[in-house]
Enzyme design. Structure first.
Site, PDB file in Angstrom:
ATOM      1  N   GLU A   1      -5.236  -5.172  10.291  1.00  0.00           N
ATOM      2  CA  GLU A   1      -4.178  -4.202  10.554  1.00  0.00           C
ATOM      3  C   GLU A   1      -4.443  -3.522  11.895  1.00  0.00           C
ATOM      4  OE1 GLU A   1      -2.235  -2.881   6.572  1.00  0.00           O
ATOM      5  OE2 GLU A   1      -3.878  -1.544   7.029  1.00  0.00           O
TER       6      GLU A   1
ATOM      7  N   GLU B   1      -6.643   4.450   8.076  1.00  0.00           N
ATOM      8  CA  GLU B   1      -6.423   5.886   7.859  1.00  0.00           C
ATOM      9  C   GLU B   1      -7.677   6.520   7.249  1.00  0.00           C
ATOM     10  OE1 GLU B   1      -2.754   5.428   5.703  1.00  0.00           O
ATOM     11  OE2 GLU B   1      -1.803   4.763   7.559  1.00  0.00           O
TER      12      GLU B   1
ATOM     13  N   HIS C   1      -9.350   1.130   4.931  1.00  0.00           N
ATOM     14  CA  HIS C   1      -8.073   1.238   5.643  1.00  0.00           C
ATOM     15  C   HIS C   1      -8.273   2.112   6.884  1.00  0.00           C
ATOM     16  CE1 HIS C   1      -3.949   2.312   6.592  1.00  0.00           C
ATOM     17  NE2 HIS C   1      -3.601   1.227   5.917  1.00  0.00           N
TER      18      HIS C   1
ATOM     19  N   GLY D   1       2.885   1.830  10.901  1.00  0.00           N
ATOM     20  CA  GLY D   1       3.874   2.914  10.820  1.00  0.00           C
ATOM     21  C   GLY D   1       4.588   3.198  12.123  1.00  0.00           C
TER      22      GLY D   1
ATOM     23  N   SER E   1       3.697  -2.565  10.199  1.00  0.00           N
ATOM     24  CA  SER E   1       5.156  -2.663  10.365  1.00  0.00           C
ATOM     25  C   SER E   1       5.737  -3.994   9.884  1.00  0.00           C
ATOM     26  CB  SER E   1       5.554  -2.393  11.821  1.00  0.00           C
ATOM     27  OG  SER E   1       5.183  -1.076  12.185  1.00  0.00           O
TER      28      SER E   1
ATOM     29  N   ASN F   1       0.867  -1.181   0.000  1.00  0.00           N
ATOM     30  CA  ASN F   1       0.000   0.000   0.000  1.00  0.00           C
ATOM     31  C   ASN F   1       0.903   1.229   0.000  1.00  0.00           C
ATOM     32  OD1 ASN F   1      -1.781   2.050   0.498  1.00  0.00           O
ATOM     33  ND2 ASN F   1      -2.405   1.349   2.531  1.00  0.00           N
TER      34      ASN F   1
ATOM     35  N   LYS G   1       0.054   4.279  -0.143  1.00  0.00           N
ATOM     36  CA  LYS G   1      -0.567   5.446   0.500  1.00  0.00           C
ATOM     37  C   LYS G   1      -0.372   6.690  -0.388  1.00  0.00           C
ATOM     38  CE  LYS G   1      -0.056   3.071   4.841  1.00  0.00           C
ATOM     39  NZ  LYS G   1       0.057   3.119   6.284  1.00  0.00           N
TER      40      LYS G   1
HETATM   41  P1  13P Z   1       3.277   0.072   7.671  1.00  0.00           P
HETATM   42  O1  13P Z   1       3.768  -1.197   7.008  1.00  0.00           O
HETATM   43  O2  13P Z   1       4.042   1.284   7.256  1.00  0.00           O
HETATM   44  O3  13P Z   1       3.158  -0.081   9.156  1.00  0.00           O
HETATM   45  O4  13P Z   1       1.786   0.330   7.133  1.00  0.00           O
HETATM   46  C1  13P Z   1       0.865  -0.700   7.167  1.00  0.00           C
HETATM   47  C2  13P Z   1      -0.324  -0.291   6.402  1.00  0.00           C
HETATM   48  O5  13P Z   1      -1.039   0.608   6.795  1.00  0.00           O
HETATM   49  C3  13P Z   1      -0.598  -0.995   5.140  1.00  0.00           C
HETATM   50  O6  13P Z   1      -1.871  -0.723   4.670  1.00  0.00           O
END
Ligand code: 13P
Length: 251
Positions: A168, A98, A96, A174, A214, A9, A11
């Site tokens: 997730e 976010e 997601h 992150g 992560s 992803n 983002k």
């Molecule tokens: P990270 O791998 O940066 O923690 O992000 C995970 C994520 O949100 C994938 O959709």
């Protein structure tokens, strides 16, 4: 047997040229990786160009969101599942954390978007996951069960065969703080149990459940040894072709 899926992803990262450079670098690094499906999710503006560069390759392309509406109409700035399909993409990441946290995504919109994807012949990667305080107060399973019930409401067995779930935990995204393989496995098994209790019992064993939060080249192998972890949804470590390829080639 569930074929693993390793999805990146991206983002809101990468200009068009950067997205193209990354997939062109990635392509030869994973050309022999037949043990899993590989998916990358660039921003909307790069979808079409990236798809064109990847025609005939073993990398599939996902969008990171889609509209709830399926028909064309006066919905400024929205992009429909059909329009995503038109770019050559095959998957969409939906719900997601976010989007849930910062863009008012709800279980209801996740459900509508999932249905829109399925109707357009796209695979939906439906994300669920609890926040840190919810885990610490012992509510992680309830939160995930509620998200799942909402997201998958009134989906048929054949719909279920075309979705992927991504667990997730928000506290692991992150932060460098991965759920332990055991913590992840516990939630994945719980998710599969919920699926088997619903009408989708016959598909519970076949739905792929990805872990995200992560994921790095250093921890993918341990995660993938867990029985109910069928792949990963990778953020930061998917931005570099080399580290993403290392994750894809975890075996
Ligand atoms: P990270 O791998 O940066 O923690 O992000 C995970 C994520 O949100 C994938 O959709």
């Amino acid at each position: 047997m569930r074929k693993p899926v390793i999805a990146g992803n991206w983002k809101m990262y990468k200009l068009l040229g950067e997205a193209i450079d990354t997939v062109m670098e990635l392509k030869p690094l994973i050309i022999n990786s037949t043990h899993c499906e590989v998916v990358v999710a660039p921003v909307f503006t790069a979808l079409k160009s990236v798809c064109s560069r990847l025609e005939g390759s073993n990398i599939k392309i996902a969008a990171q969101n889609c509209a709830t509406e399926q028909k064309q109409g006066a919905h400024t700035c929205e992009v429909s599942a059909e329009m995503i399909k038109d770019t050559g993409a095959s998957h969409v990441i939906i719900g997601h954390s976010e989007r849930r946290q910062f863009f008012s995504e709800t279980d209801e919109t996740v459900n509508l978007k999932t249905k829109a994807c399925l109707e357009s012949g796209l695979t939906a990667i439906v994300c669920v996951g609890e926040m840190l305080d919810q885990r610490e107060s012992g509510k992680a399973e309830t939160v995930v069960a509620t998200q799942l019930a909402g997201a998958l409401d009134s989906l048929t067995v054949s719909d279920m065969k075309r979705i992927i779930i991504a667990y997730e935990p928000v506290w692991a995204i992150g932060t460098g703080k991965t759920a332990t393989p055991e913590q992840a496995q516990e939630m994945h098994a719980f998710i599969r149990r919920i699926l088997s209790e619903k009408q989708e019992s016959e598909v519970a064993g076949t739905v792929r459940i990805l872990y995200g939060g992560s994921v790095k080249p250093e921890n993918i192998k341990d995660l993938m040894t867990q029985m109910d972890i069928d792949g990963a949804l990778v953020g930061g470590a998917s931005l570099e072709a080399k580290s993403f390829a290392e994750i894809v080639n975890y075996k």
